[in-house]
Each structure stands twice: as structure tokens, then as C-alpha cells.
Design a protein around this motif. Structure first.
Motif, PDB file in Angstrom:
ATOM      1  N   TYR A  56     -17.081  20.882 -25.157  1.00  0.00           N
ATOM      2  CA  TYR A  56     -18.045  19.977 -25.793  1.00  0.00           C
ATOM      3  C   TYR A  56     -18.215  18.708 -24.961  1.00  0.00           C
ATOM      4  CZ  TYR A  56     -20.845  18.715 -29.834  1.00  0.00           C
ATOM      5  OH  TYR A  56     -21.891  18.431 -30.658  1.00  0.00           O
ATOM      6  N   ASP A  57     -17.112  18.245 -24.345  1.00  0.00           N
ATOM      7  CA  ASP A  57     -17.214  17.104 -23.436  1.00  0.00           C
ATOM      8  C   ASP A  57     -18.106  17.446 -22.249  1.00  0.00           C
ATOM      9  OD1 ASP A  57     -15.605  15.515 -24.977  1.00  0.00           O
ATOM     10  OD2 ASP A  57     -13.767  15.961 -23.878  1.00  0.00           O
ATOM     11  N   LYS A  58     -17.969  18.657 -21.751  1.00  0.00           N
ATOM     12  CA  LYS A  58     -18.801  19.085 -20.619  1.00  0.00           C
ATOM     13  C   LYS A  58     -20.278  19.096 -21.003  1.00  0.00           C
ATOM     14  CE  LYS A  58     -17.270  22.406 -18.015  1.00  0.00           C
ATOM     15  NZ  LYS A  58     -16.900  23.745 -17.475  1.00  0.00           N
ATOM     16  N   MET A  59     -20.579  19.560 -22.212  1.00  0.00           N
ATOM     17  CA  MET A  59     -21.964  19.572 -22.663  1.00  0.00           C
ATOM     18  C   MET A  59     -22.480  18.143 -22.863  1.00  0.00           C
ATOM     19  SD  MET A  59     -23.792  21.753 -25.716  1.00  0.00           S
ATOM     20  CE  MET A  59     -22.783  21.118 -27.047  1.00  0.00           C
ATOM     21  N   SER A  60     -21.629  17.266 -23.397  1.00  0.00           N
ATOM     22  CA  SER A  60     -22.024  15.873 -23.582  1.00  0.00           C
ATOM     23  C   SER A  60     -22.321  15.212 -22.245  1.00  0.00           C
ATOM     24  CB  SER A  60     -20.923  15.104 -24.323  1.00  0.00           C
ATOM     25  OG  SER A  60     -20.714  15.633 -25.609  1.00  0.00           O
ATOM     26  N   ASN A  61     -21.474  15.470 -21.247  1.00  0.00           N
ATOM     27  CA  ASN A  61     -21.698  14.907 -19.912  1.00  0.00           C
ATOM     28  C   ASN A  61     -23.000  15.423 -19.309  1.00  0.00           C
ATOM     29  OD1 ASN A  61     -19.425  13.292 -19.805  1.00  0.00           O
ATOM     30  ND2 ASN A  61     -18.143  14.870 -18.871  1.00  0.00           N
TER      31      ASN A  61
END
Length: 611
Positions: free
Chosen positions: A141-146
Motif C-alpha cells: 500500500y505504501d508502494k501504491m501511495s508513492n
């Protein structure tokens, strides 16, 4: 540092630029006309500055020559003709330069909007292909947010910098051609003075990017806190429990942590940028003095002095801009790596292609099914086995966290079992075409979505192919027992629900559940109906009426019912009692009462509350 390390560092630096070509391709496919226009205007804007500088030299020399010839006696002397011609030419060149720069601004603004839309669509399309496990993975989810942050601006920024670099290169070539006639050393001074600032900018860009990646969890938490404070569905508890100060306190703490890191980097970046810019300033005035000396010594003309000073000053600025563009391209590539890492994330592909089972009418079979959530050592389900035939109603009972909803996620192929099999009509779910399979299943989850759409659309999303079919809305609403209260709404099925948009109507919890039930009935051809706590917000009388109606309207369907209310559960043909992910009891309501096990205990506890 060894030579090998230096080579590896250089390779890593160059590898970052691998996204430049893809970004240019993305911009090209977004709008070719605007891309070509930007390229053409960049070419014009790159060539005109040197032409302006050269025309300026011609003006000064022509003026000096005119003064030497002498003043004119009457009218306009022939000696004034050439300076005025050059002034007119410079005016035309300046007008063209301004037009090209304005055109670049317009084209870039238009392309920025189109490209932002294109990139956001790419991200959303990718999100639609992801598995539920990926959404529930915090690191992913952090990767998608970034990927979503700044992804809509970075591709165009990279392309603009690339075109800007081309423009600077053209200007520098023409400047160099003019300046080399004065001295080759002047060209070297121009180049060398700008390199330290470029190295510093590239270094700090990398540090800024690393901060950006590391802080993804904190940034998401900050946005979540904003949502808690600002959203109407959280406002009641925030006010009643006086959570505002606590939430704002946490928000401030995260901000100050992020701000402290940014402040430190910004101050260091600014200080080093200033110190290194002094080198460029020193080089400029060294060349300035040199050119003045050459003019006083009468080795160059006054016009040439003017041209060389202009060329050196603009050339130095252009070269700095070129290096800044390269540093910016490096930074843009770093951020684009987030976007493309997300877009290239591997998604398990369904291998199933079957559209019908081996034994039609066999129903659903779970055979020794076990499952654990990613990162968890404790199984959510363990050796689950049962058989449900068409027309049968299965109730699943258990305390919170016992694995009931997980079982439904496996049935709907939101997750796949770690071991064992789930069969539909004698065929493993893994062999089914996932779209065909899900067309045969209609689900209402406990935490169903309350869409800020109209009533009809809230029901229609149950079968999106018939989203606007008002006749289907009415049939589904009748089966979900929502039609009576829908008739009393201001615009019936066309009433806007929720408070996000003007004129929206809010419903009670029970009314929303009836809308969700109607949504499940919208898929009229579904053979499997899954109801996860479908009446938890309703009063017992409404619940009783709904399930009496429900049994008659789902005679041919297989039904999975999860409920904590035993008045509902007892209507099922078969009941499973699950504890810690395992089936501990199975049978009809009467059979389970006779066992005097967990089911009987829970039933009597709940029944005592109604006495």
C-alpha cells in the motif's frame, strides 16, 4: 573508493535515467500534436537567443560607425539606415522568442492536464487488477501511495526538462560558436564553473527522494488523521468522545517530524547552493574583466565587447540551466521509478477458463481447506470440509475472528486456499474463469459500501451491466424489502444518497442494509447468495419479516448466511459452528441444541436476553 565501486556508482546513476524514454513515449501517446508543438517551439526558443545577441553586436557596431561618419544635415542620413534595420530585426527576433516561450507555456499547461489524467487512469487500471491480499499488505500500500504522489506531474516534468536540455544545448552551441572566436579558455571557464553546483543538486535530489520513500507510512497516517477530523461519518464520535485535540496533536507531531527532516535538507541544500554559486559569479566577473581589458586594448570592437559579455552571461546561465535540467531529470527518474515499479508489480494471473462444472447441480464442496493470511503464523482456517447442495441454506456461526468472513473470501476467490480444494459443480474454483464464477455469486458483506449515488444506482451496482435498468431496481428492491421506504423518499429511486453532494438524503443503518440486500438480489441469475451479517442494524421484527420473505424468494439458490442472531440462524438447513478457524459442530438447529455444545450455550445466552 575503488575503480570497481566508482564504475558501479556510475552504472547506478545512469540506470536511473532508464525511465526517460518511457516517459517521453508516455507523453507522445498522450497527445502527439502537443508533443510536436513543444519540440518545434523548443527548437525556436533555443536558436533565437544567440541570434538576438549577434544582432545586438551589429547594432552597436553600426551605431559606432554612424557616429564616426558624422552627424546628418537634413532628414535621415544614410549612416543611420543600418542601425535602424538591425533594431527592427532584433525587435522581430524578440517577438518571436516571446511567442515561442508563450507557446511552450500554453502547450505544457494543456499537456499537463491530459498527462495527469492518463497517469491516474494507468494507476487506477492497475489497481483494478490487484488481488485483495495486495490491498491488505501495508508495504504494498505504501508502494501504491508513492506511485500516486507526484506521478501525475513527473512524466511531463521529465519531458519538459528533456526539451529544455535540448533547447539549452542548441543555445550553448550557438553561444560557443560566438565565444570561441574570443578565446577557447573562456568556453572552458564557462563549463567548469557550473559543474560543482550540478553535483551538489544531484546529491541533494537523491537525498530528498530517499526521504520521500521512507516517509510513506507517516504521510498516509497524516492523511488518515485528516480524514478522521474532516469526514462526516467520523464527526459524531470525534465530537462525542472529544477526540479532536488528540487527533490534531498526532497530526502536528507527524508534521513536525516531516518538517524537521525537510528543513534540515532545505538548509543544507540552500547553503551549498549559495557557496557553489559564488564560483559561477567569480567566473563571470573574471571573464567580464578580461573582455573589458581586450576592448580597452582595442583588440575587439565595442560591439564585440557587448556581444561577448551578453553571450558569456547568458551562456553561463544557460549552461547552469542545462545542468539543473540534468539534475532534475535524475530526480524525476527517481520518482518515476515508484510509478513504474507499481505498474510492473506482478499480479497472479488466473489460469482458469472453465465456464461450467463437471457435475452440474453438485453444489459447493470444501475439502480440507486451510488458509493463513500473509505474514501470519496462525491459520485463519484449518481443515474446513462441508457440502452444500442447490437450494440449501447454510448458516455459519462463531465468535468474532473465528474465520467466518475468511471462508467467504475463499469462496469468492478473493483469496486462494493454501491447501485443500473448493469445488463448484465438481470443478476446483481455480479451474473456473474468475469472471464467470463471480457472475454466479452475489454477496453482501458486513462492511458493505454506502455509495454516494442515487438509490437506483446503489441497487444497480449489484449487476453493473444493468446499472440503469429501473425495472430491475424495482424487482430487486421488492426482494430486499426496501421498496416501501424508497417510495417515501423525495425522488424515489432517483434520490441522491449520502451527504457528500447537494440534496443528498441520509438513511438509517437498517435502511442501508435493505439497500445492500436489494443490491445482492439485483444479480438475479446468481446461484450462490452470500449474506454476511445482512440484518445486524435491523430490529428483530424487521429481521424476522425479511428472512421469512427471503426463504421463499431463494428456494433454488445456495445461501451462505453469517449472523450472530440465532432467530435467523435457526431457519437454515444446516449450521456450521466455527472456533479458531475449525469446524467444531455441524448440524441443524435442533441437532446442535441436543449436542449441548458451544452452539447451545450461545443460543441460550442470547435467548435469555429476550426473556
Amino acid at each position: 573508493m575503488s575503480i570497481r565501486r566508482k564504475i558501479n556508482a556510475l552504472r547506478q546513476l545512469l540506470a536511473v535515467f532508464r525511465y526517460s524514454g518511457r516517459a517521453i513515449g508516455l507523453v507522445w501517446t498522450t497527445n502527439r500534436t502537443l508533443t510536436i508543438s513543444i519540440a518545434a517551439l523548443t527548437l525556436i526558443a533555443g536558436l533565437l537567443p544567440a541570434a538576438v545577441a549577434y544582432i545586438g553586436k551589429l547594432i552597436v557596431d553600426a551605431v559606432v560607425q554612424a557616429r564616426n561618419v558624422g552627424t546628418f544635415n537634413s532628414g535621415i542620413s544614410n549612416s543611420l539606415y543600418h542601425p535602424l534595420i538591425y533594431v527592427g530585426l532584433e525587435a522581430i527576433a524578440i517577438a518571436l522568442l516571446a511567442a515561442s516561450q508563450r507557446g511552450l507555456t500554453v502547450c505544457q499547461s494543456l499537456l499537463r492536464v491530459l498527462l495527469a489524467q492518463r497517469v491516474n487512469v494507468l494507476i487506477l487500471e492497475k489497481a483494478l487488477t490487484l488481488e485483495l491480499a495486495q490491498f491488505e499488505d501495508s508495504e504494498f500500500y505504501d508502494k501504491m501511495s508513492n506511485a500516486r504522489r507526484e506521478a501525475s506531474t513527473r512524466p511531463l516534468s521529465l519531458v519538459n526538462r528533456t526539451f529544455g536540455l535540448v533547447q539549452s544545448a542548441l543555445s550553448l552551441l550557438t553561444y560557443g560558436a560566438l565565444l570561441v572566436s574570443f578565446s577557447l579558455w573562456a568556453v572552458f571557464i564557462l563549463v567548469l564553473a557550473a559543474i560543482p553546483a550540478f553535483i551538489a543538486e544531484t546529491k541533494f535530489a537523491g537525498q530528498a527522494f530517499r526521504l520521500f520513500r521512507w516517509r510513506a507510512p507517516e504521510t498516509r497516517q497524516q492523511r488518515y488523521l485528516e480524514t478522521l477530523v474532516a469526514r462526516e461519518d467520523f464527526a459524531k464520535e470525534v465530537k462525542l468522545y472529544k477526540l479532536g485535540e488528540m487527533l490534531l496533536g498526532r497530526y502536528h507531531n507527524i508534521f513536525h517530524q516531516i518538517y524537521g527532516e525537510d528543513k534540515n535538507l532545505t538548509l543544507r541544500r540552500g547553503l551549498w547552493g549559495y557557496l557553489l554559486s559564488l564560483l559561477s559569479t567569480g567566473a563571470l566577473y573574471l571573464a567580464y574583466g578580461w573582455i573589458v581589458i581586450e576592448t580597452v586594448a582595442n583588440r575587439i570592437s565595442l560591439g564585440e565587447m557587448t556581444m561577448y559579455l551578453t553571450v558569456f552571461r547568458q551562456g553561463q546561465r544557460t549552461f547552469s540551466e542545462a545542468l539543473t535540467s540534468i539534475g532534475g531529470m535524475y530526480e524525476d527518474n527517481l520518482y518515476l521509478s515508484n510509478l513504474y515499479e507499481f505498474l510492473e508489480e506482478k499480479v497472479p494471473q488466473s489460469r482458469g477458463e472453465a465456464t461450467k462444472g463437471i457435475y452440474p447441480g453438485d453444489g459447493i464442496r470444501f475439502e480440507n481447506v486451510s488458509f493463513s493470511y500473509p505474514g501470519s503464523s496462525k491459520p485463519a482456517l484449518k481443515n474446513i470440509s462441508f457440502h452444500l447442495q442447490p437450494g440449501e441454506k447454510l448458516a455459519i456461526v462463531g465468535e468474532n475472528g473465528s474465520g467466518k468472513t475468511t471462508l467467504i473470501k475463499l469462496l469468492t476467490r478473493l483469496y486462494n486456499p493454501e491447501s485443500g480444494r473448493i469445488l463448484l459443480d465438481g470443478l476446483d474454483l481455480q479451474e473456473w474463469d474468475v469472471e464467470v464464477l463471480r457472475q454466479r455469486i452475489s454477496v453482501i458483506f458486513q462492511n458493505f459500501v454506502r455509495y454516494q449515488f442515487t438509490v437506483g444506482e446503489n441497487i444497480g451496482v449489484g449487476e453493473v451491466e444493468n446499472l440503469e435498468d429501473s425495472s430491475r431496481w424495482e424487482v430487486a428492491a421488492e426482494m430486499g424489502m426496501a421498496r416501501p421506504f424508497i417510495k417515501n423518499l423525495p425522488q424515489g429511486f432517483r434520490t441522491q444518497l449520502g451527504r457528500w453532494f447537494k440534496g443528498g438524503q441520509e438513511l438509517s443503518g437498517g435502511q442501508w442494509q435493505k439497500i445492500a440486500l436489494s443490491r445482492a438480489f439485483m444479480r438475479s441469475k446468481a446461484e450462490i447468495l452470500v449474506l454476511d451479517e445482512p440484518t445486524s442494524a435491523m430490529d428483530p421484527q424487521a429481521e424476522f419479516e425479511i428472512f421469512n420473505h427471503f426463504r421463499t424468494s431463494t428456494k433454488s439458490q445456495m445461501v451462505f448466511l453469517i449472523s450472530h442472531r440465532f432467530s435467523t440462524v435457526r431457519m437454515a438447513d444446516k449450521i456450521l459452528v466455527i472456533e479458531f478457524g475449525e469446524i467444531i459442530e455441524e448440524g441443524t438447529h435442533e441437532e446442535l441444541l441436543q449436542l449441548q455444545g458451544l452452539y447451545a450455550k450461545l443460543f441460550h445466552l442470547q435467548a435469555a436476553g429476550y426473556r
